[in-house]
Enzyme design. Structure first.
Site, PDB file in Angstrom:
ATOM      1  N   SER A 170       0.795  -1.181  -0.064  1.00 31.22           N
ATOM      2  CA  SER A 170      -0.156   0.159  -0.088  1.00 31.22           C
ATOM      3  C   SER A 170       0.985   1.248   0.008  1.00 31.22           C
ATOM      4  O   SER A 170       1.752   1.364  -0.939  1.00 31.22           O
ATOM      5  CB  SER A 170      -1.149  -0.238   1.210  1.00 31.22           C
ATOM      6  OG  SER A 170      -1.910   0.853   0.991  1.00 31.22           O
ATOM      7  N   ASP A 225      -5.703  -3.818  -2.793  1.00 32.77           N
ATOM      8  CA  ASP A 225      -4.807  -3.523  -1.667  1.00 32.77           C
ATOM      9  C   ASP A 225      -4.078  -4.699  -0.937  1.00 32.77           C
ATOM     10  O   ASP A 225      -4.803  -5.656  -0.668  1.00 32.77           O
ATOM     11  CB  ASP A 225      -5.253  -2.698  -0.593  1.00 32.77           C
ATOM     12  CG  ASP A 225      -4.421  -2.199   0.354  1.00 32.77           C
ATOM     13  OD1 ASP A 225      -3.220  -2.543   0.450  1.00 32.77           O
ATOM     14  OD2 ASP A 225      -4.848  -1.273   1.097  1.00 32.77           O
TER      15      ASP A 225
END
EC number: 3.1.1.-
Length: 712
Positions: free
Chosen positions: A308, A453
Site C-alpha cells: 500500500s 490492496d
C-alpha cells in the site's frame, strides 16, 4: 546558526534541488494503454465441458442438469440463521467494553510512567535523546543514559536467560585459537584446504556457528536491556566471526571454488535480511525517515518490500541510488507528493459515480515519478542492486496473493503494482497490472485480471520472502494506525528498555502490564471466534478481519510515534513542515535499532562479499551497493574490528573439551583476557543443571501461530 547551515536548511526545502524534480518519466501512450486496460471488459475464464468438447462454441448439452445452489452451504441451518446476529451483537458489545477498558489501562500506565519512572536526571537525559538529529549524537546521549541507569554493568556480565552464554564463550575462544593457527598457515604460503588443516578447522567452526540466531545471539531481548548495544560477549562473538570470515575471504591459498562452496553454505544457513514497509495511507511517509536513518548509517538492506503506502516508498528506494536518495529524502519531497490535490466536491462526485475517491489514471501519473516512469522490477534491480517486492491481492477473493519482484514478475511495471497494492476498496478501484513488452510498449499482465490492496491479507509477506530469497530476519517499519494504537511492549523493545527497576520491571508495574496483555488477547480471541464461525459480514466482498488478525511484526519492529493530527490528515498531502517532522520522527524511531542491524549485516555482507568474489564465471564483480557499503564499513569501523593476529592473542578460559569441530584452549591464554566475564564453571550436580534450565526463558512471539493478531 552559521551561513553554511542556513544555506543547507534552505536547500532541503527547495524543490528545485531535488533530482529530476521537473522530469515527467511516463509517456502519454503508456497512460493511454493503462486506461484502455482498465476499461476493458472483465476477462472470462475459458472453461470446457470436458476434454473433447470445444470452448466458446454452441454445443448440445444434456437437458438433465443439476440445479445450482444459490446459498452458501456452510451458512445453512436454522440455528445459524437465528443466532448469527444476536451473537454478533453481543460479541461486538463486549469488544467495545474491552476497548474502553484497554484505553483506561493504557492511560494508567502512561500516568504511572510519567509520575514514577521519568523523573529527575533520567527525564532530562531522555529529553536530550529525543532531540538528536543524527545517529552519532543520539548514540552519545544513549550511552550517557545507560551509564546513569546502570546498564553498562549488565553488558559486562555474560550470563543472561535469553541466550546460551556458555556456548558463545566456548565458540569465541575456539574461533580465536583457530584463527591464530590459520593465519600462521596462510603466511607460510601453502595452498589448498587439504594442505591447510587449521584453515579447514576454521571453516568447519564457521559452518557450525554461522547460523540464524545461533545460541540466541540474535534474540531481540539481548538488545532490549540497554539504549545502546548489547552484551559485550555477544559483540565480541560477532566481531570475531566477521574477522574469521574475512581471513578466509582474503586468503590467496584457498581455491576460489572451495571458497564459493564455503560461503554458499554459510549463506544458506545464515539467511538474508529484508526491510518491510507497512501500509497506512499517509502514515507511510514516516517510512522516509526510517529509510534516511538506515541509509545514513549504511545499514539499508538490499531486499525491500512494501505494501500500500509502503510500496510507494519502497519503489522510490529501489529505483534510486544511494546518492540520489540522500538528495530526495528531505522536506522538499513534499512538493512531489500530490496524490490528494483534488477538492472536496471533485472526489465526492467521483465516489458517487465510481465508488472510489481517487482517479486511477491520475494516480498512475503521480506515482510514475517515484518509480522513474515505467521501470520494471528487473530494470530496477539492474540499476540499483536492490530487490523490490510489492504485495498485491487479486480482486477475486478465492485467488492467492502475489509478491511481485524481479523473479516472479520481472517485466511487470512497478507503478502498476504500487497502485494495485494501494487499491483499498472505496478509495481506489481494483487495478490492472501492466507488463513491458520487448518493444517497450505496455500490455495487461496476467490476462487483465485486477488487483487491490495487499495489506488486506498480507501486510508483511514474511513467508513469501523466505520462499524466494531465504529471508529469515525482517526489519518491519509498522505505521498502520489501527495497529499502532495497540502497540505496547511490556518488557521493552530493541533500544528502548524498561527503566523501572533498572530494566527488570514491567511497564506500569506487573499489574498494569498483565491487565493490558489480558484485554488485548481477549479482543484477539473474540475476533478469531467471529472469523472461524463465519459470522462477520463482508462489505465490498472483503474479509476485513484480516486487517487485525495477520502478523504485523518482524524480528525488529520499528514503530514511528504518530500524533492525533495525523488521523485528520490521513488522506491529504503533507506540507514540507509536516514532512520534516515525519522525517525526524522516523529517524528517531530507527536509531535504537541500528546497532542490532549493524551486527546482523556485518556477518551477512561479508558472506555476500565472499560469494561475489569467489563465484565462478563473470559474476565476481561486486554490486555497487555492496562494494560501497563494504568500503564505508572498513573506513568508519576499522577501530572496532578485530585485527589480524601477528602474535599471541589473549584468549578466554574455557573448560570446553574436544567435541566435533572444537578443540581445547590453553589455560595460559585465559589469564590475559581483556574483558571481564562470567566464570565457565562446570555444573557439579543434577540440581545445579535443573536450576540452570529453570532460569532460561524462551521468548517466542509466534506462540499463537503465524497469523498473530493485534501487535504485542
Amino acid at each position: 546558526m552559521t551561513s553554511a547551515e542556513k544555506s543547507a536548511t534552505r536547500n532541503i526545502y527547495d524543490p528545485s534541488a531535488l533530482p529530476d524534480y521537473d522530469t515527467q518519466f511516463i509517456k502519454p501512450d503508456e497512460l493511454h494503454q493503462f486506461e484502455k486496460a482498465l476499461n476493458a471488459p472483465a476477462a472470462a475464464p475459458l472453461v470446457a465441458i470436458n476434454d473433447w468438447r470445444p470452448i466458446n462454441q454452441r454445443v448440445r448439452k444434456n437437458r438433465r442438469t443439476k440445479p445450482r445452489r444459490s446459498k452458501d452451504e456452510t451458512r445453512e441451518g436454522v440455528l445459524y440463521t437465528v443466532l448469527k446476529w444476536p451473537f454478533l451483537f453481543i460479541v461486538f458489545a463486549w469488544i467495545t467494553v474491552l476497548g474502553i477498558a484497554y484505553a483506561l489501562t493504557r492511560l494508567y500506565i502512561f500516568l504511572y510512567e510519567q509520575c514514577v519512572t521519568w523523573r529527575g536526571k533520567r527525564e532530562r537525559l531522555r529529553r536530550e535523546l529525543s532531540v538528536q538529529t543524527n545517529y552519532r549524537d543520539w548514540l552519545t546521549a544513549a550511552q550517557a543514559l545507560d551509564t546513569h541507569l546502570g546498564n553498562q554493568k549488565w553488558k559486562e556480565t555474560d550470563e543472561y536467560a535469553y541466550y546460551d552464554h556458555l556456548t558463545i564463550n566456548k565458540v569465541v575462544a575456539q574461533l580465536k585459537q583457530a584463527r591464530k593457527a590459520a593465519e600462521s598457515e596462510v603466511h607460510n604460503g601453502r595452498s589448498g584446504v587439504s594442505d591447510l588443516p587449521a584453515v579447514e578447522d576454521l571453516c568447519a567452526l564457521l559452518e557450525a556457528c554461522v547460523k540464524n540466531n545461533f545460541a540466541g545471539v540474535e534474540n531481540p531481548r539481548l538488545y532490549s536491556e540497554s539504549y545502546s548495544g548489547t552484551k559485550d560477549l555477544v559483540q565480541e562473538y560477532i566481531d570475531e566471526v566477521q574477522a574469521c570470515m574475512q581471513l578466509i575471504l582474503d586468503s590467496k591459498q584457498i581455491p576460489a571454488e572451495e571458497k564459493y562452496q564455503h560461503f554458499k553454505h554459510l549463506d544458506t544457513n545464515f539467511g538474508r535480511t529484508a526491510l518491510c514497509l507497512s501500509g497506512g495511507a499517509t502514515f507511510a511517509y514516516y517510512h522516509f525517515g526510517v529509510i534516511r536513518a538506515l541509509l545514513d548509517n549504511d545499514v539499508l538492506p538490499e531486499i525491500i518490500t512494501g505494501t500500500s503506502g509502503g510500496a510507494l516508498v519502497a519503489a522510490l528506494v529501489a529505483t534510486r541510488t544511494d546518492e540520489e536518495l540522500k538528495q530526495l529524502l528531505v522536506p522538499a519531497l513534499a512538493y512531489r507528493i500530490r496524490a490528494c490535490h483534488e477538492g472536496f466536491t471533485t472526489w465526492v462526485w467521483r465516489w458517487w459515480r465510481t465508488g472510489a475517491r481517487f482517479d486511477t489514471v491520475d494516480w498512475a501519473r503521480q506515482c510514475s515519478w517515484f518509480c522513474r516512469g515505467s521501470t520494471t522490477f528487473r530494470e530496477a534491480y539492474e540499476r540499483t542492486g536492490r530487490i523490490l517486492n510489492v504485495s498485491c491481492v487479486p480482486s477475486d477473493p478465492h485467488s492467492p496473493t502475489i509478491l511481485a519482484n524481479y523473479l516472479t514478475s520481472p517485466d511487470c511495471v512497478i507503478w502498476s503494482a504500487v497502485l494495485a497494492s494501494a487499491a483499498v476498496p472505496g478509495i481506489l478501484n481494483p487495478v490492472v497490472l501492466m507488463t513491458k513488452k520487448r518493444d517497450g510498449t505496455l500490455a495487461p499482465y496476467s490476462f487483465g485480471h485486477k488487483w487491490k490492496d495487499g495489506s488486506l491479507r498480507t501486510d508483511i509477506p514474511i513467508k513469501a520472502l523466505n520462499l524466494h530469497f531465504n529471508v529469515n530476519f525482517t526489519i518491519v517499519s509498522q505505521v498502520n494506525p489501527h495497529i499502532n494504537l495497540f502497540f505496547f511492549s511490556s518488557r521493552g523493545t530493541v533500544g528502548r528498555p524498561v527503566t523501572h527497576r533498572k530494566g527488570r520491571g514491567w511497564r506500569g508495574g506487573f499489574l498494569g502490564s498483565a491487565i493490558e496483555q489480558y484485554i488485548k488477547l481477549d479482543m484477539n480471541k473474540w475476533l478469531r471466534v467471529l472469523r472461524h464461525l463465519e459470522l462477520l459480514p463482508r462489505p465490498l466482498g472483503q474479509d476485513w478481519s484480516e486487517i487485525w488478525l495477520q502478523k504485523f511484526s518482524g524480528t525488529i519492529t520499528i514503530w514511528p510515534k504518530s500524533i492525533p493530527s495525523d488521523f485528520y490528515h490521513i488522506l491529504s498531502d503533507p506540507s514540507p513542515e509536516r514532512l520534516a517532522r515525519m522525517l525526524h520522527v522516523g529517524k528517531q524511531s530507527a536509531f535504537p535499532k541500528i546497532q542490532f542491524i549493524k551486527n546482523r549485516l556485518k556477518i551477512e555482507n561479508t558472506i555476500m562479499q565472499g560469494l561475489q568474489q569467489s563465484s565462478p564465471g563473470g559474476d565476481r564483480v561486486l554490486l555497487p551497493i555492496l562494494s560501497r557499503r563494504l568500503q564505508n564499513r572498513a573506513q568508519e569501523h576499522a577501530d572496532a574490528m578485530v585485527e589480524r593476529l601477528d602474535h599471541s592473542f589473549p584468549e578466554r578460559h574455557s573448560d570446553y573439551k574436544d567435541e566435533s569441530h572444537y578443540t581445547e584452549v590453553s589455560d595460559s591464554l585465559s589469564t590475559n583476557s581483556s574483558r571481564p566475564h562470567t566464570p565457565d564453571a562446570r555444573r557439579g550436580s543434577i540440581f545445579e543443571e535443573m536450576r540452570r534450565q529453570s532460569a532460561v526463558f524462551f521468548d517466542d512471539p509466534d506462540m499463537y501461530g503465524d497469523e498473530d493478531a493485534i501487535a504485542t
